[in-house]
Design an enzyme around this catalytic site. Structure first.
Site, mmCIF file in Angstrom:
data_model
loop_
_atom_site.group_PDB
_atom_site.id
_atom_site.type_symbol
_atom_site.label_atom_id
_atom_site.label_comp_id
_atom_site.label_asym_id
_atom_site.label_seq_id
_atom_site.Cartn_x
_atom_site.Cartn_y
_atom_site.Cartn_z
ATOM 1 N N LYS A 120 15.087 19.341 -39.047
ATOM 2 C CA LYS A 120 13.753 19.087 -38.380
ATOM 3 C C LYS A 120 13.285 20.620 -37.904
ATOM 4 O O LYS A 120 12.108 20.771 -37.798
ATOM 5 C CB LYS A 120 14.129 18.292 -37.003
ATOM 6 C CG LYS A 120 14.562 16.822 -37.594
ATOM 7 C CD LYS A 120 14.612 16.129 -36.110
ATOM 8 C CE LYS A 120 15.751 16.628 -35.246
ATOM 9 N NZ LYS A 120 17.288 16.276 -35.731
ATOM 10 N N ARG A 153 14.678 10.347 -28.399
ATOM 11 C CA ARG A 153 15.665 9.765 -29.259
ATOM 12 C C ARG A 153 16.175 8.238 -28.820
ATOM 13 O O ARG A 153 16.996 7.750 -29.711
ATOM 14 C CB ARG A 153 17.043 10.637 -28.893
ATOM 15 C CG ARG A 153 17.196 12.004 -29.733
ATOM 16 C CD ARG A 153 18.052 12.700 -29.197
ATOM 17 N NE ARG A 153 19.023 13.884 -29.841
ATOM 18 C CZ ARG A 153 18.752 14.924 -30.419
ATOM 19 N NH1 ARG A 153 17.813 15.406 -30.038
ATOM 20 N NH2 ARG A 153 19.819 15.495 -31.011
ATOM 21 N N ARG A 155 26.044 25.201 -40.868
ATOM 22 C CA ARG A 155 24.812 25.937 -40.172
ATOM 23 C C ARG A 155 25.091 27.078 -39.244
ATOM 24 O O ARG A 155 26.324 27.080 -38.592
ATOM 25 C CB ARG A 155 24.268 24.549 -39.408
ATOM 26 C CG ARG A 155 22.994 25.319 -38.437
ATOM 27 C CD ARG A 155 21.973 24.129 -38.334
ATOM 28 N NE ARG A 155 22.598 23.453 -37.138
ATOM 29 C CZ ARG A 155 21.962 22.050 -36.788
ATOM 30 N NH1 ARG A 155 20.727 21.885 -37.152
ATOM 31 N NH2 ARG A 155 22.367 21.565 -35.580
ATOM 32 N N ARG A 162 26.808 26.931 -33.769
ATOM 33 C CA ARG A 162 26.570 25.907 -32.464
ATOM 34 C C ARG A 162 27.775 25.577 -32.230
ATOM 35 O O ARG A 162 28.433 24.869 -33.048
ATOM 36 C CB ARG A 162 25.407 24.901 -32.603
ATOM 37 C CG ARG A 162 24.455 25.773 -32.320
ATOM 38 C CD ARG A 162 23.046 24.910 -32.611
ATOM 39 N NE ARG A 162 23.192 23.516 -32.275
ATOM 40 C CZ ARG A 162 22.125 22.600 -32.416
ATOM 41 N NH1 ARG A 162 21.223 22.658 -33.134
ATOM 42 N NH2 ARG A 162 22.638 21.210 -32.050
ATOM 43 N N ARG A 211 27.819 13.178 -33.388
ATOM 44 C CA ARG A 211 26.210 13.028 -33.158
ATOM 45 C C ARG A 211 25.501 12.116 -34.105
ATOM 46 O O ARG A 211 24.577 11.659 -33.761
ATOM 47 C CB ARG A 211 25.819 14.509 -33.303
ATOM 48 C CG ARG A 211 26.139 15.533 -32.096
ATOM 49 C CD ARG A 211 26.142 16.906 -32.306
ATOM 50 N NE ARG A 211 24.727 17.257 -32.492
ATOM 51 C CZ ARG A 211 24.416 18.522 -33.278
ATOM 52 N NH1 ARG A 211 25.337 19.172 -33.867
ATOM 53 N NH2 ARG A 211 23.121 18.730 -33.471
HETATM 54 P P1 AMP Z 1 19.594 19.041 -30.878
HETATM 55 O O1 AMP Z 1 19.350 20.674 -30.970
HETATM 56 O O2 AMP Z 1 18.447 18.338 -31.114
HETATM 57 O O3 AMP Z 1 20.559 18.584 -31.984
HETATM 58 O O4 AMP Z 1 20.254 18.670 -29.445
HETATM 59 C C1 AMP Z 1 21.511 19.260 -29.186
HETATM 60 C C2 AMP Z 1 22.123 18.345 -28.082
HETATM 61 O O5 AMP Z 1 21.180 18.543 -26.704
HETATM 62 C C3 AMP Z 1 22.095 16.874 -28.189
HETATM 63 O O6 AMP Z 1 23.270 16.482 -28.867
HETATM 64 C C4 AMP Z 1 21.946 16.241 -26.845
HETATM 65 O O7 AMP Z 1 23.347 16.429 -26.099
HETATM 66 C C5 AMP Z 1 20.882 17.016 -26.119
HETATM 67 N N1 AMP Z 1 19.874 16.623 -26.309
HETATM 68 C C6 AMP Z 1 18.718 17.102 -27.272
HETATM 69 N N2 AMP Z 1 17.444 16.427 -27.218
HETATM 70 C C7 AMP Z 1 17.775 15.344 -26.600
HETATM 71 C C8 AMP Z 1 17.039 14.147 -25.982
HETATM 72 N N3 AMP Z 1 15.808 13.793 -26.445
HETATM 73 N N4 AMP Z 1 17.589 13.182 -25.433
HETATM 74 C C9 AMP Z 1 18.623 13.360 -24.934
HETATM 75 N N5 AMP Z 1 19.803 14.386 -25.166
HETATM 76 C C10 AMP Z 1 18.968 15.600 -25.846
#
Ligand code: AMP
Length: 216
Positions: free
Chosen positions: A17, A92, A131, A164, A175
């Site tokens: 993404k 999500r 990554r 990360r 995740r």
């Molecule tokens: P990402 O970078 O999109 O993988 O997000 C990293 C982390 O941020 C996720 O594992 C969640 O803990 C939190 N997070 C990001 N977007 C959301 C969302 N839409 N709803 C809830 N938690 C989120």
């Protein structure tokens, strides 16, 4: 042309993404709204929200819907979103999708398409654990699939690359689990609305071409 298109990118963590968003942003004046990036920034700045979110993020759990939806709504209300936007990592859950639908209606910004990047779990786990992100500019690299020219150094700005904390194998697995459990139903929700464009390509130029063709 992809101006004034309002898009959601859905895909497991590591599906691409962020990478595809970066390619699209080079070509089009879209606004990129990544809830993960916004939350990581809050954590870095040590805000109250960041402190609340940090524990959940480390464990690969979702931050409460109302918090994330409020952040996104505030960003979508800004004028530059008139040019169109990519929502990356939000919504999500079905609850977040409902909160988003309300916000978009109020703001007069109808949704054009939900782009689903569909990638096998095996590839996802390989990608996630290899990554790397730039500390300075946030650019994304991958030790196996998209390595930087100089090890641990960003091609774009010379910044240091890091992994990360939630990209460890254990957290990456959890995740993925969260994704299938909570996010998969979203696809049914948007499929019913005729909004989903599912893409199984892995090559980033081919993915962008498929999006361009669909929205031409
Ligand atoms: P990402 O970078 O999109 O993988 O997000 C990293 C982390 O941020 C996720 O594992 C969640 O803990 C939190 N997070 C990001 N977007 C959301 C969302 N839409 N709803 C809830 N938690 C989120």
């Amino acid at each position: 042309m992809l101006t004034q298109k309002n898009l959601i990118f859905v895909g497991a963590p590591g599906a691409g993404k962020g990478t595809i968003s970066a390619v699209m942003l080079e070509k089009y004046p879209l606004v990129h709204i990544s809830t993960g990036d916004i939350l990581r920034d809050e954590v870095k700045r040590g805000t109250e929200l960041g402190q609340q979110a940090s524990v959940l993020m480390k464990e690969g759990k979702l931050v409460p819907d109302e918090i994330v939806a409020g952040m996104v709504r505030a960003r979508l209300a800004q004028k530059d979103c008139d040019n169109g936007f990519i929502l990356d990592g939000f919504p999500r859950t079905i609850n977040q999708a409902n909160l988003l639908a309300e916000a978009l209606k109020e703001l007069g910004r109808p949704l054009d398409r939900v782009v689903y990047l569909q990638v096998d779990d095996e590839i996802i786990l390989k990608r996630l654990t290899a990554r790397q992100n730039c500390k300075k500019c946030g650019a994304i690299f991958n030790k196996i699939f998209m390595p930087s020219k100089v090890e641990n150094v960003c091609d774009n700005c010379g910044g240091e690359l890091f992994q990360r904390p939630d990209d460890s194998l254990e957290t990456a697995k959890s995740r993925l689990e969260v994704f299938y459990k909570q996010t998969q139903p979203l696809l049914d929700y948007y499929t019913e609305q005729g909004k989903v464009l599912a893409i199984t390509e892995l090559d980033k130029d081919k993915i962008v071409a498929a999006i361009e063709k669909e929205l031409a």
